[in-house]
Design a protein around this motif. Structure first.
Motif, mmCIF file in Angstrom:
data_model
loop_
_atom_site.group_PDB
_atom_site.id
_atom_site.type_symbol
_atom_site.label_atom_id
_atom_site.label_comp_id
_atom_site.label_asym_id
_atom_site.label_seq_id
_atom_site.Cartn_x
_atom_site.Cartn_y
_atom_site.Cartn_z
ATOM 1 N N GLY A 144 0.794 -1.213 0.000
ATOM 2 C CA GLY A 144 0.000 0.000 0.000
ATOM 3 C C GLY A 144 0.832 1.272 0.000
ATOM 4 N N ARG A 145 2.142 1.129 -0.070
ATOM 5 C CA ARG A 145 3.015 2.303 -0.033
ATOM 6 C C ARG A 145 2.906 3.092 -1.341
ATOM 7 N NH1 ARG A 145 8.535 3.407 -1.318
ATOM 8 N NH2 ARG A 145 8.799 1.275 -2.103
ATOM 9 N N LEU A 146 2.806 4.409 -1.232
ATOM 10 C CA LEU A 146 2.748 5.261 -2.416
ATOM 11 C C LEU A 146 4.084 5.214 -3.148
ATOM 12 C CD1 LEU A 146 1.190 7.362 -4.110
ATOM 13 C CD2 LEU A 146 2.182 9.128 -2.644
ATOM 14 N N LEU A 147 4.038 4.850 -4.426
ATOM 15 C CA LEU A 147 5.248 4.770 -5.239
ATOM 16 C C LEU A 147 5.393 5.956 -6.177
ATOM 17 C CD1 LEU A 147 5.165 0.980 -6.224
ATOM 18 C CD2 LEU A 147 6.457 2.061 -4.365
ATOM 19 N N TRP A 148 4.250 6.502 -6.644
ATOM 20 C CA TRP A 148 4.288 7.580 -7.626
ATOM 21 C C TRP A 148 2.920 8.243 -7.671
ATOM 22 C CZ3 TRP A 148 1.335 8.236 -12.058
ATOM 23 C CH2 TRP A 148 1.770 9.227 -12.963
ATOM 24 N N GLY A 207 11.405 10.311 -10.930
ATOM 25 C CA GLY A 207 11.558 11.572 -11.643
ATOM 26 C C GLY A 207 11.276 11.468 -13.129
ATOM 27 N N ASP A 208 11.627 10.348 -13.741
ATOM 28 C CA ASP A 208 11.369 10.161 -15.167
ATOM 29 C C ASP A 208 10.489 8.941 -15.416
ATOM 30 O OD1 ASP A 208 13.223 8.213 -14.509
ATOM 31 O OD2 ASP A 208 14.378 8.419 -16.361
ATOM 32 N N PHE A 209 9.642 8.620 -14.445
ATOM 33 C CA PHE A 209 8.789 7.434 -14.540
ATOM 34 C C PHE A 209 7.703 7.599 -15.597
ATOM 35 C CE2 PHE A 209 4.893 5.204 -13.169
ATOM 36 C CZ PHE A 209 5.344 3.893 -13.270
ATOM 37 N N ALA A 210 7.121 8.799 -15.710
ATOM 38 C CA ALA A 210 6.007 8.977 -16.640
ATOM 39 C C ALA A 210 5.898 10.424 -17.094
ATOM 40 C CB ALA A 210 4.696 8.534 -15.980
ATOM 41 N N THR A 211 5.291 10.584 -18.248
ATOM 42 C CA THR A 211 4.897 11.901 -18.749
ATOM 43 C C THR A 211 3.390 11.852 -18.985
ATOM 44 O OG1 THR A 211 5.330 11.220 -21.033
ATOM 45 C CG2 THR A 211 7.112 12.357 -19.850
#
Length: 254
Positions: A144-148, A207-211
């Motif tokens: 359940g930890r927030l990853l992004w 930081g560069d996981f998604a746009t």
């Protein structure tokens, strides 16, 4: 049930009204998930069956249950909206959608869900900027930890200042390369918008996981044009022979 029998509340009582998501983690694909209590449990080590559910009108929480042993279900984790990493989380209408991504080089089973419903929308007859729910969350399915997250706040990993409406709908995910990893996410908002996010599974971190960005806004300034998306986008990928592939996105405004 007790509230309904006694009928003392005077108003409708809500409970766990959200849709249930099931993760059957059958690692060896033999059709059986072992709870660790059988002689064959070593064949399915670390397997399990997990349930995820939100509250809709009942509140702003998400719950995860380990039901691998059906006679002894266990609470895995709980997310509380309005506090900590989930301060932005409104009423938990958005069904958790199960996906897998590669984050920091590690394949991870995750859940995607919208930031929730802002109750101010109950009485909104024209377009408005919401106070909460203006986020897309991705959490670790086991902890359940927030990853992004994506949203208008500086604490979001992908900050989008024009993301100013709550997301009560489910999200739609896609695996474009057929490698088992989620590559694209679509979602809709209470402001008549559709958003698209492209995931970089070769990322070096959040930081560069998604746009991402808004691809549709059909909300007008008048009451007649105040469209709200409670439904999620239905997305198909077309690849005509000899032409560039394209997405067809269909959605109803309710």
């Amino acid at each position: 049930i007790k509230e309904y029998v006694e009928d003392t509340a005077g108003t409708k009582t809500y409970g766990l009204d959200g849709e249930i998501t099931i993760w059957k983690n059958d690692l060896n694909n033999n059709g059986v998930v072992y709870s660790g209590t059988t002689l064959e449990s070593t064949a399915g080590a670390n397997e399990g069956v997990y349930l995820y559910i939100g509250m809709r009108r009942g509140g702003n929480k998400y719950y995860a249950l380990d039901v691998t042993d059906r006679s002894e279900p266990k609470l895995m984790w709980r997310i509380d909206g309005g506090t900590g990493d989930f301060t932005e989380l409104g009423q938990s209408w958005s069904k958790p959608i199960l996906g897998k991504v590669k984050l920091n080089g590690t394949p991870t089973q995750v859940l995607f869900f919208g930031g929730g419903y802002d109750e101010d929308q109950d009485d909104a007859t024209t377009a408005q900027v919401d106070d909460i729910g203006r986020s897309l969350f991705m959490v670790d399915a086991k902890t359940g930890r927030l990853l992004w997250s994506a949203g208008p706040n500086s604490s979001d990993d992908l900050t989008l200042t024009d993301m100013d409406n709550s997301i009560a709908s489910n999200v739609t995910i896609g695996d474009l390369t057929n490698d088992g990893l989620t590559d694209v996410v679509f979602t809709s908002t209470m402001g008549g918008e559709v958003w698209r996010f492209d995931i970089n599974n070769g990322n070096s971190g959040v930081g560069d996981f998604a746009t991402g960005g808004e691809i549709l806004d059909i909300n007008g300034s008048s009451g007649d044009d105040n469209r709200k998306f409670f439904a999620h986008p239905d997305v198909s990928l077309f690849a005509p022979r000899g032409e560039d592939p394209f997405f067809l996105v269909a959605i109803g405004s309710g």
